[in-house]
Design an enzyme around this catalytic site. Structure first.
Site, mmCIF file in Angstrom:
data_model
loop_
_atom_site.group_PDB
_atom_site.id
_atom_site.type_symbol
_atom_site.label_atom_id
_atom_site.label_comp_id
_atom_site.label_asym_id
_atom_site.label_seq_id
_atom_site.Cartn_x
_atom_site.Cartn_y
_atom_site.Cartn_z
ATOM 1 N N GLU A 15 0.345 1.338 -0.731
ATOM 2 C CA GLU A 15 0.481 0.586 0.518
ATOM 3 C C GLU A 15 -0.105 1.337 1.703
ATOM 4 O OE1 GLU A 15 4.105 -1.140 3.302
ATOM 5 O OE2 GLU A 15 4.210 -1.385 1.143
ATOM 6 N N LYS A 16 -0.045 2.669 1.654
ATOM 7 C CA LYS A 16 -0.552 3.467 2.775
ATOM 8 C C LYS A 16 -1.089 4.795 2.234
ATOM 9 C CE LYS A 16 3.585 3.215 4.678
ATOM 10 N NZ LYS A 16 4.516 2.751 3.620
ATOM 11 N N TYR A 61 13.562 5.581 -0.299
ATOM 12 C CA TYR A 61 12.871 4.544 0.470
ATOM 13 C C TYR A 61 13.758 4.014 1.601
ATOM 14 C CZ TYR A 61 10.414 0.169 1.443
ATOM 15 O OH TYR A 61 9.762 -0.866 2.061
ATOM 16 N N ARG A 89 13.364 1.381 3.982
ATOM 17 C CA ARG A 89 13.475 -0.035 4.372
ATOM 18 C C ARG A 89 14.265 -0.835 3.327
ATOM 19 N NH1 ARG A 89 8.650 1.845 6.129
ATOM 20 N NH2 ARG A 89 7.968 1.264 8.240
ATOM 21 N N ASP A 149 9.591 -3.955 -1.807
ATOM 22 C CA ASP A 149 10.298 -5.013 -1.088
ATOM 23 C C ASP A 149 9.378 -6.218 -0.954
ATOM 24 O OD1 ASP A 149 8.483 -4.275 0.841
ATOM 25 O OD2 ASP A 149 9.950 -3.469 2.242
ATOM 26 N N ASP A 170 5.173 -1.040 -1.369
ATOM 27 C CA ASP A 170 6.591 -0.690 -1.234
ATOM 28 C C ASP A 170 7.446 -1.684 -2.021
ATOM 29 O OD1 ASP A 170 6.044 1.474 0.316
ATOM 30 O OD2 ASP A 170 6.598 0.561 2.222
#
Length: 829
Positions: free
Chosen positions: A7-8, A323, A325, A104, A102
């Site tokens: 993701e990043k 994690y 979030r 989610d 991530d």
């Protein structure tokens, strides 16, 4: 080749470190023996703006709403074009792709949308990274899942994104235009599916405070003597007695004095009428989700929710916590195997208090937090197996790590047990009550006890302080005799509700059922996941502050709404200001992630809702702002415009109100408007005024003459044939789309072509095109004899268009009938 898409960049680097080396660095990706690792920058694709669907939407017009995309478009974000090209080239070379977003809803979508955008057909697997330490990454990489298992999670994220677009793009335009019609020229009202109900919570709370009327009430407490000791009990008034308010509070001081004197008088004999002692257990508090961490850190340290999220993200990227979030407060049972290692590392982390608590922790203790059935893609925030050193952390990191570690340690302490005692005393046919508790085993509470020297003020500590204040009751039993010793009266005053802070507002968003208007929905939504997501709630609050709809005041940074917030909330219907609909949608989104709702059905509901609210925006009444309030509609202000014949003034509530005036020294010349009207007959000929206008004027026959003059003059349909329409034409030009004339010309050409080949056989089949703003209406004495066959209210007039003469109805824009010219007459057959 196996391609990992993180993701990043930071996640991509940590992932590559756990693959078989060596690592070879390239621009935008890393190469290892186990595969290639690349990354995105969050949402590398953005949703199209309205004008990217059609250029006409660049200009905000109420007539264009709602804007409903037939096919949803995505574009590569401008600052991500280079990385997108790298990812695209690597996908083309890959044999297998590993989705590393991530764990989610949003993390699932942002990688999936890239794969879908590029039409990927190659097999995709999913890696769920709940922590970035080496052990967690290798464990996750060894248990990859088929990405198709997460299709419903992607659909849920897609539904949320599109619903937010529909509500935000359409209703922001609709109500901003309504505000501008009321004279708020520079105001933009951003309306969001979650943002608007959140702002409304703050506005309603502020009004509760403004309208709050304090009430003084009185409590009577008596001290009773038992053989085993004395205790204090509080008088419970009978609900039938005088002097009580609706909440059974004694508000009459005279009655209170009389009652206390009555109790003080002899005899003083009393009896224990009820005695209940119950053993109770309080389980360990669950570990943190992001919201619970934000709320507690806000109360304990005064941290803003966004600061908590940013700090938790830093701890995560340093591999010290899992994690951040996460909306989950439970842990998978397979994590129990790491407990001994994590506890050992916590004892060496440099936090003296944590080290003391670790000594009493039992790694074999299993609390209610260990529950696989409560786990979805991620779990609660806990420390990892990586050794931390709090002395190298910032103050914010150290404080958050302490809270997270304490929450984890609590799972390895016994439950808190105590005896709850409730006593009722019967004295002079009145009831006094007392309660107390006797601690059996503090258990996990030993870590949450109040430490006055450190002035701890977190939620658990406050609760503990209150419980400490409950005095221990002497041993007694039912029917024991006691005696009144003395009494005292306490004067209390009701307090207004407390203003929200950023952290308590975030808690309100999570526990949204408390603020739902519909009582039935309140019950159904008690277990809903709140509004917004763990990652977006803090951003929404910050955005409302940044846009100056609310501001933080005072030492505790209480949130106070600004005038713009009142204007917005007052103008909007309950469907947008109360969280009922949004909470239900969030519940449906959660259901969709589990396969219980379809994307198409959800969006159809959103489209219907958007249409309904856009229609309501047309009739909204806002506080008018400006010097020259329109004397006709009183809902707009007269605004200076530039027409073909110079400057004039028109109502901002156009086209609903068509009031126009000449300019006089930079101000609207209302006296001239009255004078011009006075020179004209009070009733126009049928050719010049519609039946609707005449009926309206008749209804105003009792109104003052000056008022009638304004209204008659300002009515578009009441202009005589001899008066120019330049002002109205200029307004039409201002409020029409830029390409209006071009579309009119195209329509006329299309009509001419169809007329030549005679493809239409009857008048009903004839193609119609809307008359352009009637800028070139000419006086034609013969025109008044042609009654419009469509509306039968207006009369047909000849108009010079770009392609020649045609005929249009004088009742335009209510009637848009147009006809060809046939030697100076409209072609009606």
């Amino acid at each position: 080749m196996r391609l990992y898409i993180a993701e990043k960049p930071s996640v991509g680097r940590e992932l590559a470190k756990c693959l078989m080396g060596p690592i070879v660095r390239h621009d935008g990706y890393l190469v290892t023996k186990d595969g290639v690792v690349t990354w995105l920058f969050g949402h590398i694709l953005r949703q199209a703006e309205p004008e990217e669907y059609d250029p006409k939407y660049k200009r905000w017009r109420a007539d264009d709403l709602p804007i409903i995309p037939e096919h949803w478009k995505l574009f590569v974000a401008k600052d991500c074009e280079k990385q997108f090209a790298i990812v695209k080239s690597l996908i083309e070379k890959a044999d297998e792709i590993v989705h590393g977003g991530d764990p989610d809803r949003e993390g699932q979508l942002l990688v999936d949308e890239v794969l879908d955008y590029l039409g990927n057909k190659k097999p995709v697997r999913r890696i769920l990274l709940n922590a970035l330490d080496e052990k967690s990454i290798k464990k996750a990489n060894a248990s990859l899942r088929d990405n198709r298992d997460f299709f419903n999670l992607k659909q849920s994220a897609l539904a949320r994104a599109r619903a937010d677009w529909l509500i935000g793009m359409n209703l922001s335009r609709a109500y901003t235009l309504a505000a501008r019609r009321a004279g708020h020229e520079r105001l933009v009202l951003p309306i969001g599916r979650v943002k608007t109900p959140t702002l409304s919570l703050v506005v309603r709370r502020e009004r509760e405070i403004e309208n709050f009327k304090p009430v003084t009430y009185y409590l009577i407490r008596g001290t009773f003597q038992h053989a085993n000791g004395s205790f204090e009990a509080q008088w419970k008034p009978q609900d039938t007695m005088a002097g009580l308010d609706s909440e059974n509070r004694l508000v009459d001081k005279k009655i209170a004095d009389e009652k206390l004197a009555f109790f003080e008088a002899m005899p003083h004999d009393a009896v224990i009428s009820s005695y209940r002692k119950v053993k109770k257990q309080e389980p360990q508090p669950l570990p943190f989700s992001l919201s619970t961490l934000q709320v507690l850190a806000g109360k304990r340290f005064g941290y803003a929710p966004q600061l908590v999220l940013d700090t938790a993200q830093k701890l995560y990227e340093k591999k010290l916590t899992t994690y951040p979030r996460s909306d989950c407060e439970y842990l998978p049972t397979n994590q129990l195997g790491d407990a001994s290692t994590i506890l050992a590392h916590l004892s060496k982390a440099g936090d003296a208090q944590i080290a003391v608590w670790v000594k009493a922790a039992n790694p074999k203790q299993k609390s209610r937090a260990w529950n696989d059935k409560k786990i979805s893609a991620h779990h609660a925030i806990i420390p990892t197996t990586v050794q931390a050193d709090v002395t190298k952390m910032t103050q914010e990191e150290r404080n958050l790590y302490h809270l997270i570690a304490r929450g984890y340690l609590a799972q390895f302490y016994p439950v808190h047990t105590y005896d709850q005692t409730k006593v009722e005393v019967s004295y002079k046919e009145e009831t006094f009550t007392a309660s107390g508790r006797t601690e059996r085993d503090l258990g996990w509470k030993v870590m949450y006890q109040s430490q006055k020297k450190k002035q701890e003020s977190d939620e658990e500590d406050e609760k503990e302080d209150k419980e400490d204040n409950v005095k221990t009751l002497p041993a007694m039993k039912k029917k024991d005799d006691v005696a009144w010793q003395r009494g005292r009266m306490l004067e209390k005053m009701t307090k207004p509700p407390t203003r929200f802070t950023a952290s308590t507002l975030l808690a309100g968003m999570k526990e949204i059922h408390k603020y739902v208007k519909n009582p039935e929905a309140k019950k159904q939504l008690k277990d809903v996941y709140g509004i917004g997501t763990e990652a977006t709630r803090a951003t929404i609050i910050d955005d409302l502050i940044r846009r100056k709809f609310m501001k933080a005041e005072g030492k505790k940074k209480y949130l106070v709404p600004t005038p713009a917030a009142y204007l917005l909330v007052d103008a909007l219907p309950d469907e947008l200001t109360y969280p009922d609909s949004t909470a239900i949608w969030e519940d449906k989104l959660h259901s969709m992630s589990e396969g219980g709702e379809s994307l198409a059905d959800f969006l159809q509901g959103q489209i219907a809702f958007t249409r309904k609210l856009c229609a309501k925006a047309g009739d909204v009444h806002m506080e008018v702002k400006g010097e020259n309030v329109c004397p006709r509609c009183h809902q707009g202000v007269l605004t200076k415009r530039k027409g073909k014949n110079g400057v004039f003034w028109g109502c901002s509530n156009y086209p609903k109100c068509r009031m126009t005036c000449n300019d006089k020294d930079g101000k609207p010349d209302l006296e001239d408007a009255k004078a011009r009207l006075a020179r004209r007959p009070r009733r126009e000929a049928p050719a010049a005024v519609s039946a609707t206008a005449m009926a309206w004027q008749s209804r105003q026959s009792d109104a003052p003459a000056a008022s009638q003059s304004y209204r008659s003059y300002s009515s578009y349909s009441s202009h005589s044939a001899s008066e120019p329409y330049d002002d109205i034409a200029a307004l039409n030009a201002l409020f029409s789309p830029d390409d209006y004339a071009a579309r009119m010309e195209a329509d006329e050409k299309s009509y001419a072509a169809q007329q030549k080949d005679a493809s239409w056989q009857s008048w009903a089949d004839k193609p119609k095109y809307s008359a352009s703003p009637m800028e070139h209406m000419e006086k034609d004495a013969a025109s008044s004899s042609f009654l419009c066959p469509r509306c039968r209210e207006g009369h047909l007039r000849s108009i010079h268009g770009k392609n020649g003469v045609f005929w249009g109805c004088s009742n335009y824009p209510r009637c848009t009938a147009t006809f060809d010219d046939d030697h100076g007459k409209p072609l009606l057959k």
